[in-house]
Design a protein around this motif. Structure first.
Motif, PDB file in Angstrom:
ATOM      1  N   GLN A  64      22.035 -61.513  63.712  1.00 59.86           N
ATOM      2  CA  GLN A  64      21.201 -61.732  65.147  1.00 59.86           C
ATOM      3  C   GLN A  64      20.345 -62.764  63.992  1.00 59.86           C
ATOM      4  O   GLN A  64      19.764 -63.154  64.699  1.00 59.86           O
ATOM      5  CB  GLN A  64      20.624 -60.595  65.448  1.00 59.86           C
ATOM      6  N   LEU A  65      20.042 -62.446  62.528  1.00 67.12           N
ATOM      7  CA  LEU A  65      18.680 -62.863  62.073  1.00 67.12           C
ATOM      8  C   LEU A  65      19.585 -63.882  60.995  1.00 67.12           C
ATOM      9  O   LEU A  65      18.527 -65.482  61.738  1.00 67.12           O
ATOM     10  CB  LEU A  65      18.589 -62.245  60.505  1.00 67.12           C
ATOM     11  N   LYS A  66      20.662 -64.472  61.335  1.00 69.84           N
ATOM     12  CA  LYS A  66      20.974 -65.948  60.639  1.00 69.84           C
ATOM     13  C   LYS A  66      20.919 -66.804  62.051  1.00 69.84           C
ATOM     14  O   LYS A  66      20.742 -68.015  62.259  1.00 69.84           O
ATOM     15  CB  LYS A  66      22.539 -65.557  60.486  1.00 69.84           C
ATOM     16  N   ALA A  67      21.201 -66.238  63.528  1.00 74.74           N
ATOM     17  CA  ALA A  67      20.908 -66.781  64.285  1.00 74.74           C
ATOM     18  C   ALA A  67      19.879 -67.212  64.623  1.00 74.74           C
ATOM     19  O   ALA A  67      18.599 -68.056  65.055  1.00 74.74           O
ATOM     20  CB  ALA A  67      21.353 -66.537  65.987  1.00 74.74           C
ATOM     21  N   ARG A  69      17.161 -67.563  62.205  1.00 75.90           N
ATOM     22  CA  ARG A  69      17.215 -68.552  60.850  1.00 75.90           C
ATOM     23  C   ARG A  69      16.169 -68.121  60.065  1.00 75.90           C
ATOM     24  O   ARG A  69      15.050 -68.546  59.311  1.00 75.90           O
ATOM     25  CB  ARG A  69      16.120 -69.699  61.368  1.00 75.90           C
ATOM     26  N   ALA A  70      16.037 -66.709  60.135  1.00 75.00           N
ATOM     27  CA  ALA A  70      15.636 -65.851  59.255  1.00 75.00           C
ATOM     28  C   ALA A  70      15.121 -66.192  57.914  1.00 75.00           C
ATOM     29  O   ALA A  70      16.530 -66.594  56.998  1.00 75.00           O
ATOM     30  CB  ALA A  70      15.489 -64.769  59.596  1.00 75.00           C
ATOM     31  N   LYS A  71      14.925 -65.774  56.408  1.00 75.41           N
ATOM     32  CA  LYS A  71      14.727 -65.796  56.039  1.00 75.41           C
ATOM     33  C   LYS A  71      15.280 -64.927  55.463  1.00 75.41           C
ATOM     34  O   LYS A  71      14.973 -64.129  55.674  1.00 75.41           O
ATOM     35  CB  LYS A  71      13.144 -67.035  54.714  1.00 75.41           C
ATOM     36  N   ALA A  72      15.744 -65.118  53.719  1.00 73.82           N
ATOM     37  CA  ALA A  72      16.408 -63.838  53.204  1.00 73.82           C
ATOM     38  C   ALA A  72      14.856 -62.848  53.002  1.00 73.82           C
ATOM     39  O   ALA A  72      15.551 -61.371  53.050  1.00 73.82           O
ATOM     40  CB  ALA A  72      16.375 -63.697  51.608  1.00 73.82           C
ATOM     41  N   ASP A  73      14.200 -63.345  52.090  1.00 76.21           N
ATOM     42  CA  ASP A  73      12.982 -61.434  52.452  1.00 76.21           C
ATOM     43  C   ASP A  73      12.482 -61.382  53.711  1.00 76.21           C
ATOM     44  O   ASP A  73      12.446 -60.396  54.044  1.00 76.21           O
ATOM     45  CB  ASP A  73      11.607 -62.655  51.452  1.00 76.21           C
ATOM     46  N   PRO A 358      23.621 -65.820  52.133  1.00 75.43           N
ATOM     47  CA  PRO A 358      25.381 -66.028  52.433  1.00 75.43           C
ATOM     48  C   PRO A 358      25.054 -65.640  53.227  1.00 75.43           C
ATOM     49  O   PRO A 358      25.425 -66.505  54.298  1.00 75.43           O
ATOM     50  CB  PRO A 358      26.250 -65.966  50.876  1.00 75.43           C
ATOM     51  N   ARG A 359      24.843 -64.726  54.361  1.00 67.30           N
ATOM     52  CA  ARG A 359      24.980 -63.903  55.145  1.00 67.30           C
ATOM     53  C   ARG A 359      23.824 -64.583  56.349  1.00 67.30           C
ATOM     54  O   ARG A 359      24.192 -64.304  57.560  1.00 67.30           O
ATOM     55  CB  ARG A 359      24.733 -62.815  55.019  1.00 67.30           C
ATOM     56  N   LEU A 360      22.914 -65.695  55.154  1.00 70.05           N
ATOM     57  CA  LEU A 360      22.177 -65.660  56.740  1.00 70.05           C
ATOM     58  C   LEU A 360      22.246 -68.167  56.784  1.00 70.05           C
ATOM     59  O   LEU A 360      21.470 -68.102  57.443  1.00 70.05           O
ATOM     60  CB  LEU A 360      20.609 -65.555  56.124  1.00 70.05           C
ATOM     61  N   THR A 361      22.988 -67.767  56.074  1.00 73.76           N
ATOM     62  CA  THR A 361      23.035 -69.406  55.928  1.00 73.76           C
ATOM     63  C   THR A 361      25.180 -69.908  56.489  1.00 73.76           C
ATOM     64  O   THR A 361      25.637 -69.084  56.876  1.00 73.76           O
ATOM     65  CB  THR A 361      22.937 -69.610  54.392  1.00 73.76           C
TER      66      THR A 361
END
Length: 361
Positions: A64-67, A69-73, A358-361
């Motif tokens: 969900q956070l990847k969708a 476009r959340a940054k890692a922090d 990598p899980r967010l990109t």
């Protein structure tokens, strides 16, 4: 009546030094409360690094956070805040029954900003508001740069866990920061009966570093002092608590005294009893936050022998004098431990961000 219950009767609350989504979703945290008498939780960047990089509990959230476009922090704090909020709800009954002393769940500000008081207080306020639970505690490190943020947070009515305390000199500053914050909260017409704080004094790391230096000296006298510094230093901190807080006349009526909290209580040297930092640091108005391994060792032991904090000032001071006299520079030890403590949390935080990117990109 378990050993943890006996600790509670002596005045020491037992908190778990760990939190994860698995503990929450499996019901394990509730089970620890009901079967092992755990009454609070502490977290740190290293704990969340372990939790978020193992297993599959966070997979849906990362998707969900990847969708989004959340940054890692941003993603890491979003997940951590959800876990802490849910843990606060699990501890709500404990919180109410204890009048706010226990049932606490701690979440730490970004260790990378520990030298920036303005950034620290801004994030402390943000975390307090985003978790949105009265029983959360915001962890702020006891560094030069963050000391004023401790007072600011308390003055805002935020309950604070002051972490990474190693030396008595630093602890004196923490006590003054606490007093300043509570007085200002009173001046701000806040209900100070709802503000709670703990001062987290690290124990086992003191022995690890001082033992290393004693072994380098190598004499029989030096070697005989191994494994004594951590307890003695904490007992000295308790003596300071008694003189500067319990007997203080400069605090507003209704103040909840900032309790000493014993952290880093998992024994690092297998030659020492696994409950060394439990049985020797039991006493009124304290907290011991333990990894589960230490909790289990405590439950399996019968090593308690009453209050081991009150009336220990003279003996513990002598231990530290003996260590200094044999050639260990205690000021250097504590400065090194504080510096390394911040660095370890920064490293854990950076490793966590690297692992989730990598899980967010």
């Amino acid at each position: 009546m378990t050993t943890i219950d006996e600790l509670a009767q002596l005045g020491t609350s037992t908190w778990l030094d760990d939190l994860s989504r698995d503990r929450l979703e499996s019901g394990n945290l509730k089970e620890l409360i009901s079967t092992k008498s755990i009454v609070g939780v502490t977290t740190n960047p290293a704990i969340f690094a372990t939790a978020m990089t193992q297993g599959t509990a966070y997979d849906d959230d990362f998707a969900q956070l990847k969708a989004e476009r959340a940054k890692a922090d941003e993603a890491v704090y979003s997940l951590a805040i959800d876990d802490v909020r849910n843990a606060c709800d699990v501890f709500q009954e404990t919180f109410e029954k204890s009048g706010g002393k226990d049932g606490r769940v701690s979440i730490e500000v970004d260790p990378r900003i520990s030298d920036d008081a303005d950034a620290t207080i801004a994030q402390a306020r943000e975390l307090w508001n985003r978790v949105g639970r009265d029983n959360v505690m915001i962890k702020i490190p006891a560094t030069d740069g963050s000391m004023s943020a401790i007072s600011e947070a308390l003055a805002d009515g935020i309950s604070v866990n002051v972490t990474l305390i190693f030396s008595l000199e630093r602890y004196k500053e923490v006590i003054e920061a606490f007093k300043t914050g509570i007085r200002r909260a009173k001046e701000n017409d806040l209900d100070i009966s709802k503000i709670h704080s703990v001062a987290s004094f690290f124990v086992s790391r003191v022995d690890v570093e001082i033992d290393k230096r004693l072994e380098k000296i190598g004499s029989d006298e030096a070697l005989a002092l191994r494994g004594k510094a951590g307890v003695a230093n904490a007992q000295q901190a308790y003596a300071l608590y008694l003189s500067e807080l319990e007997n203080a006349s400069d605090l507003p009526e209704g103040t909840n005294l900032q309790r000493p909290l014993w952290a880093s209580t998992g024994v690092k040297n297998p030659e020492y009893a696994p409950t060394l930092y439990v049985s020797e640091l039991a006493g009124p108005n304290t907290v011991n936050t333990m990894p589960e391994k230490t909790i289990d060792a405590t439950l399996e032991s019968d090593s308690l022998h009453g209050d081991t904090l009150t009336n220990t000032a003279e003996e513990s001071a002598q231990v530290l004098r003996d260590i200094a006299a044999i050639g260990v520079d205690l000021d250097d030890v504590f400065a090194q431990l504080e510096r390394e403590g911040v660095e370890k949390f920064v490293d854990a935080w950076n490793e966590l961000l690297e692992s989730v990117t990598p899980r967010l990109t």
